[in-house]
Write a protein that holds these residues in place. Sequence first.
Motif, PDB file in Angstrom:
ATOM      1  N   ASN A 142       3.899   6.908   7.733  1.00 47.90           N
ATOM      2  CA  ASN A 142       5.290   7.337   7.651  1.00 47.90           C
ATOM      3  C   ASN A 142       5.686   7.425   6.184  1.00 47.90           C
ATOM      4  O   ASN A 142       4.886   7.121   5.284  1.00 47.90           O
ATOM      5  N   LEU A 143       6.909   7.856   5.935  1.00 44.72           N
ATOM      6  CA  LEU A 143       7.410   7.851   4.566  1.00 44.72           C
ATOM      7  C   LEU A 143       7.306   6.450   3.988  1.00 44.72           C
ATOM      8  O   LEU A 143       7.411   5.458   4.708  1.00 44.72           O
ATOM      9  N   ALA A 144       7.085   6.368   2.694  1.00 40.33           N
ATOM     10  CA  ALA A 144       6.933   5.061   2.060  1.00 40.33           C
ATOM     11  C   ALA A 144       8.197   4.229   2.228  1.00 40.33           C
ATOM     12  O   ALA A 144       9.317   4.751   2.199  1.00 40.33           O
ATOM     13  N   SER A 145       8.017   2.948   2.422  1.00 40.75           N
ATOM     14  CA  SER A 145       9.150   2.033   2.503  1.00 40.75           C
ATOM     15  C   SER A 145       9.698   1.768   1.109  1.00 40.75           C
ATOM     16  O   SER A 145       8.996   1.937   0.099  1.00 40.75           O
ATOM     17  N   ASN A 146      10.945   1.369   1.053  1.00 42.36           N
ATOM     18  CA  ASN A 146      11.546   1.005  -0.234  1.00 42.36           C
ATOM     19  C   ASN A 146      10.785  -0.137  -0.875  1.00 42.36           C
ATOM     20  O   ASN A 146      10.300  -1.048  -0.203  1.00 42.36           O
ATOM     21  N   ARG A 181      -4.396  -2.411   4.790  1.00 43.13           N
ATOM     22  CA  ARG A 181      -3.069  -1.980   4.382  1.00 43.13           C
ATOM     23  C   ARG A 181      -2.125  -3.187   4.283  1.00 43.13           C
ATOM     24  O   ARG A 181      -2.062  -4.012   5.178  1.00 43.13           O
ATOM     25  N   LYS A 182      -1.393  -3.269   3.187  1.00 45.44           N
ATOM     26  CA  LYS A 182      -0.389  -4.319   2.994  1.00 45.44           C
ATOM     27  C   LYS A 182       0.994  -3.688   3.160  1.00 45.44           C
ATOM     28  O   LYS A 182       1.338  -2.732   2.468  1.00 45.44           O
ATOM     29  N   ILE A 183       1.767  -4.234   4.091  1.00 52.79           N
ATOM     30  CA  ILE A 183       3.087  -3.704   4.403  1.00 52.79           C
ATOM     31  C   ILE A 183       4.116  -4.813   4.254  1.00 52.79           C
ATOM     32  O   ILE A 183       3.872  -5.953   4.642  1.00 52.79           O
ATOM     33  N   GLN A 184       5.259  -4.469   3.686  1.00 52.11           N
ATOM     34  CA  GLN A 184       6.375  -5.404   3.596  1.00 52.11           C
ATOM     35  C   GLN A 184       7.362  -5.084   4.715  1.00 52.11           C
ATOM     36  O   GLN A 184       7.872  -3.971   4.819  1.00 52.11           O
ATOM     37  N   SER A 192       0.841  -1.197   0.000  1.00 48.09           N
ATOM     38  CA  SER A 192       0.000   0.000   0.000  1.00 48.09           C
ATOM     39  C   SER A 192       0.881   1.254   0.000  1.00 48.09           C
ATOM     40  O   SER A 192       1.757   1.395   0.850  1.00 48.09           O
ATOM     41  N   VAL A 193       0.633   2.131  -0.966  1.00 52.50           N
ATOM     42  CA  VAL A 193       1.381   3.379  -1.081  1.00 52.50           C
ATOM     43  C   VAL A 193       0.394   4.510  -1.355  1.00 52.50           C
ATOM     44  O   VAL A 193      -0.470   4.386  -2.227  1.00 52.50           O
ATOM     45  N   LEU A 202       3.970   7.808   0.640  1.00 53.54           N
ATOM     46  CA  LEU A 202       3.839   7.381   2.030  1.00 53.54           C
ATOM     47  C   LEU A 202       3.392   5.933   2.069  1.00 53.54           C
ATOM     48  O   LEU A 202       2.770   5.438   1.122  1.00 53.54           O
ATOM     49  N   ASP A 203       3.704   5.242   3.164  1.00 47.83           N
ATOM     50  CA  ASP A 203       3.084   3.936   3.370  1.00 47.83           C
ATOM     51  C   ASP A 203       1.581   4.143   3.458  1.00 47.83           C
ATOM     52  O   ASP A 203       1.108   5.149   3.998  1.00 47.83           O
ATOM     53  N   GLY A 204       0.816   3.192   2.929  1.00 42.97           N
ATOM     54  CA  GLY A 204      -0.630   3.346   2.825  1.00 42.97           C
ATOM     55  C   GLY A 204      -1.260   3.854   4.105  1.00 42.97           C
ATOM     56  O   GLY A 204      -1.009   3.344   5.193  1.00 42.97           O
ATOM     57  N   ARG A 205      -2.090   4.868   3.984  1.00 47.37           N
ATOM     58  CA  ARG A 205      -2.711   5.510   5.147  1.00 47.37           C
ATOM     59  C   ARG A 205      -4.103   4.925   5.363  1.00 47.37           C
ATOM     60  O   ARG A 205      -4.908   4.804   4.441  1.00 47.37           O
TER      61      ARG A 205
END
Length: 322
Positions: free
Chosen positions: A255-259, A124-127, A79-80, A245-248
């Motif tokens: 926070n700032l989007a992850s790589n 939200r999907k986060i790596q 999610s971005v 940003l990482d999906g809100r």
Amino acid sequence: VSSFYPVFVQLACAFRYGREDLDVIGLSFRKDIWFKHLQLYPAADHKPTLTPMHDCLLKKAGEQGHAFTFDIPVNLPCSVTLQPGPDDAGKACGVDFEVKTYISDVADPEEQLDKKDTARLIVRKIQFAPDATGAPGPKADICKSFMMSDKPVHLEASLDKEIYYHGDPINVNVKVKNETTKTVTKIKVTVDQTTDVVLYSADKYTKTVLCQEFGETIDANSTFDKSLTIIPLLADNKEKRGLALDGRLKDEDTNLASNTIMRDGMDKEVLGILVSYKIKVNLMVSSGGLLGGLTASDVQVELPLILMNPKPQGKVIVLPNE
């Protein structure tokens, strides 16, 4: 539960690149990347393995509760969200995941469903970062000679490790050997975020998320060896439109989007938005910032930076029964 039509649930991953309110006039700025639907009622062949959270929610819902589970393919994007500007309204652009339950006579209706027949929830999907984040960090160096000077400037910069968590201090190790007759008056460290929108265009842009100057003086014919600490944060970039940003989630900060981490066999275009970071270290030199006609920013090295979220510790959170 409706006694006339079946009830379905759908999980969809989509990329939104325009204002949602324009959809009503025949324009669609949403592209589905992946979706899957299941029939909840009447009960079909979907029989999920129940988790403690399932059990808790079923107790709260009572006899009308129906459990379901989706397995998200690992090759789908995270999610971005692209940060809207202060005056922007409506849903933000980016990649999101939406769970939608709806009443319909078919699983995939072509016509737009009435809002009273649907319920939606953004997830939200986060790596997460791998367990071993202590791998050696990147290092870069440059030896620069200038006109009117027979001696060079040596600049070396490195990071302590390969991966950093959002909000953690980042120590940038800087070594300088100044063999010129000039004086280095300060060192500037910047962090740039590069966002590459690959799904619908070749739109690629870079935004600075941190710019910090350190008043370190390096005299002529001397050396310097020190760690400079920086912390790139979203809190310092709230007004920058288009920042990734990482999906809100609704009413929740992020926070700032992850790589973006590319795995073998992944389709670059399916990822929608690619995010990367780099650190730039610049030497600022006396005499108006000129060294033999070249600006001080020419004494520069770049380092790749990986920002990610730490892996959870495996705690199970159970909702209260009341």
